[in-house]
Scaffold this motif. Structure first.
Motif, PDB file in Angstrom:
ATOM      1  N   UNK A  91       0.840  -1.205   0.000  1.00  0.00           N
ATOM      2  CA  UNK A  91       0.000   0.000   0.000  1.00  0.00           C
ATOM      3  C   UNK A  91       0.875   1.256   0.000  1.00  0.00           C
ATOM      4  N   UNK A  92       1.979   1.218   0.767  1.00  0.00           N
ATOM      5  CA  UNK A  92       2.909   2.359   0.774  1.00  0.00           C
ATOM      6  C   UNK A  92       3.497   2.585  -0.612  1.00  0.00           C
ATOM      7  N   UNK A  93       3.846   1.529  -1.300  1.00  0.00           N
ATOM      8  CA  UNK A  93       4.416   1.653  -2.644  1.00  0.00           C
ATOM      9  C   UNK A  93       3.398   2.280  -3.591  1.00  0.00           C
ATOM     10  N   UNK A  94       2.155   1.826  -3.497  1.00  0.00           N
ATOM     11  CA  UNK A  94       1.109   2.403  -4.342  1.00  0.00           C
ATOM     12  C   UNK A  94       0.973   3.893  -4.043  1.00  0.00           C
ATOM     13  N   UNK A  95       0.980   4.255  -2.749  1.00  0.00           N
ATOM     14  CA  UNK A  95       0.884   5.676  -2.371  1.00  0.00           C
ATOM     15  C   UNK A  95       2.070   6.475  -2.905  1.00  0.00           C
ATOM     16  N   UNK A  96       3.281   5.915  -2.774  1.00  0.00           N
ATOM     17  CA  UNK A  96       4.480   6.604  -3.268  1.00  0.00           C
ATOM     18  C   UNK A  96       4.424   6.805  -4.777  1.00  0.00           C
ATOM     19  N   UNK A  97       3.980   5.799  -5.500  1.00  0.00           N
ATOM     20  CA  UNK A  97       3.858   5.925  -6.955  1.00  0.00           C
ATOM     21  C   UNK A  97       2.897   7.063  -7.304  1.00  0.00           C
ATOM     22  N   UNK A  98       1.779   7.110  -6.586  1.00  0.00           N
ATOM     23  CA  UNK A  98       0.810   8.166  -6.841  1.00  0.00           C
ATOM     24  C   UNK A  98       1.401   9.534  -6.522  1.00  0.00           C
ATOM     25  N   UNK A  99       2.149   9.627  -5.411  1.00  0.00           N
ATOM     26  CA  UNK A  99       2.784  10.902  -5.051  1.00  0.00           C
ATOM     27  C   UNK A  99       3.797  11.308  -6.113  1.00  0.00           C
ATOM     28  N   UNK A 100       4.597  10.375  -6.614  1.00  0.00           N
ATOM     29  CA  UNK A 100       5.577  10.695  -7.660  1.00  0.00           C
ATOM     30  C   UNK A 100       4.867  11.154  -8.929  1.00  0.00           C
ATOM     31  N   UNK A 101       3.776  10.499  -9.288  1.00  0.00           N
ATOM     32  CA  UNK A 101       3.025  10.907 -10.474  1.00  0.00           C
ATOM     33  C   UNK A 101       2.526  12.344 -10.305  1.00  0.00           C
ATOM     34  N   UNK A 102       1.980  12.590  -9.110  1.00  0.00           N
ATOM     35  CA  UNK A 102       1.480  13.946  -8.862  1.00  0.00           C
ATOM     36  C   UNK A 102       2.611  14.974  -8.938  1.00  0.00           C
ATOM     37  N   UNK A 103       3.764  14.641  -8.366  1.00  0.00           N
ATOM     38  CA  UNK A 103       4.910  15.567  -8.400  1.00  0.00           C
ATOM     39  C   UNK A 103       5.408  15.761  -9.827  1.00  0.00           C
ATOM     40  N   UNK A 104       5.472  14.673 -10.579  1.00  0.00           N
ATOM     41  CA  UNK A 104       5.907  14.775 -11.976  1.00  0.00           C
ATOM     42  C   UNK A 104       4.918  15.633 -12.746  1.00  0.00           C
ATOM     43  N   UNK A 105       3.636  15.379 -12.554  1.00  0.00           N
ATOM     44  CA  UNK A 105       2.616  16.189 -13.242  1.00  0.00           C
ATOM     45  C   UNK A 105       2.725  17.661 -12.827  1.00  0.00           C
ATOM     46  N   UNK A 106       2.929  17.914 -11.542  1.00  0.00           N
ATOM     47  CA  UNK A 106       3.077  19.276 -11.051  1.00  0.00           C
ATOM     48  C   UNK A 106       4.291  19.948 -11.679  1.00  0.00           C
ATOM     49  N   UNK A 107       5.416  19.254 -11.721  1.00  0.00           N
ATOM     50  CA  UNK A 107       6.636  19.807 -12.317  1.00  0.00           C
ATOM     51  C   UNK A 107       6.451  20.055 -13.814  1.00  0.00           C
ATOM     52  N   UNK A 108       5.809  19.119 -14.472  1.00  0.00           N
ATOM     53  CA  UNK A 108       5.553  19.298 -15.905  1.00  0.00           C
ATOM     54  C   UNK A 108       4.665  20.509 -16.116  1.00  0.00           C
ATOM     55  N   UNK A 109       3.622  20.622 -15.331  1.00  0.00           N
ATOM     56  CA  UNK A 109       2.724  21.787 -15.452  1.00  0.00           C
ATOM     57  C   UNK A 109       3.474  23.083 -15.159  1.00  0.00           C
ATOM     58  N   UNK A 110       4.354  23.057 -14.147  1.00  0.00           N
ATOM     59  CA  UNK A 110       5.149  24.262 -13.840  1.00  0.00           C
ATOM     60  C   UNK A 110       6.058  24.605 -14.997  1.00  0.00           C
ATOM     61  N   UNK A 111       6.682  23.617 -15.593  1.00  0.00           N
ATOM     62  CA  UNK A 111       7.557  23.853 -16.745  1.00  0.00           C
ATOM     63  C   UNK A 111       6.765  24.434 -17.901  1.00  0.00           C
ATOM     64  N   UNK A 112       5.584  23.887 -18.098  1.00  0.00           N
ATOM     65  CA  UNK A 112       4.756  24.367 -19.211  1.00  0.00           C
ATOM     66  C   UNK A 112       4.353  25.791 -18.910  1.00  0.00           C
ATOM     67  N   UNK A 113       3.985  26.153 -17.706  1.00  0.00           N
ATOM     68  CA  UNK A 113       3.605  27.533 -17.343  1.00  0.00           C
ATOM     69  C   UNK A 113       4.802  28.459 -17.463  1.00  0.00           C
ATOM     70  N   UNK A 114       5.974  28.034 -17.094  1.00  0.00           N
ATOM     71  CA  UNK A 114       7.164  28.888 -17.191  1.00  0.00           C
ATOM     72  C   UNK A 114       7.533  29.128 -18.648  1.00  0.00           C
ATOM     73  N   UNK A 115       7.362  28.082 -19.439  1.00  0.00           N
ATOM     74  CA  UNK A 115       7.698  28.253 -20.850  1.00  0.00           C
ATOM     75  C   UNK A 115       6.681  29.147 -21.553  1.00  0.00           C
ATOM     76  N   UNK A 116       5.458  29.119 -21.084  1.00  0.00           N
ATOM     77  CA  UNK A 116       4.427  29.967 -21.684  1.00  0.00           C
ATOM     78  C   UNK A 116       4.553  31.399 -21.203  1.00  0.00           C
ATOM     79  N   UNK A 117       5.142  31.569 -20.052  1.00  0.00           N
ATOM     80  CA  UNK A 117       5.261  32.921 -19.541  1.00  0.00           C
ATOM     81  C   UNK A 117       6.373  33.696 -20.153  1.00  0.00           C
TER      82      UNK A 117
END
Length: 117
Positions: A91-117
């Motif tokens: 269950x911890x591994x599943x939670x960690x995977x989800x957290x990493x996905x969220x962080x990756x998505x957040x970083x990707x979104x931040x990169x996309x916002x910075x590049x658009x700005x």
């Protein structure tokens, strides 16, 4: 004693010989029974000694069985604990995977916002 005729005397002797033969036959039969019973007694005595020896070992075997039951119970309990721990880790591994996905998505979104700005 009254006097017996030779024929009566012979008849009495034959009767006594018949009785003697009957007694001898009965004696032989009783001796055979005695021998059979003596042999059976020896066998039963040997069996009794064997059973006594086995009975002497029985308390040790019972103690060993009880020790094995305790070990088995402890092993089952330990396995149950390990299974619970494994489920928690999965269950911890599943939670960690989800957290990493969220962080990756957040970083990707931040990169996309910075590049658009």
């Amino acid at each position: 004693m009254k006097s017996m005729t030779p024929n009566a005397f012979e008849a009495t002797i034959r009767q006594k010989e018949g009785e003697l033969a009957s007694y001898m036959s009965r004696l032989a039969s009783l001796e055979a029974i005695r021998d059979s019973l003596a042999e059976e007694l020896v066998q039963m005595t040997e069996q009794c000694e064997k059973l006594r020896a086995e009975a002497a070992v029985l308390p040790g075997i019972r103690a060993e069985l009880e020790a094995l039951r305790r070990r088995h119970s402890a092993s089952l309990e330990l396995m149950g604990e390990r299974d619970e721990e494994l489920e928690e880790l999965c269950a911890d591994i599943v939670d960690l995977k989800e957290m990493y996905r969220e962080q990756v998505n957040l970083l990707v979104n931040q990169q996309v916002h910075h590049q658009q700005s």
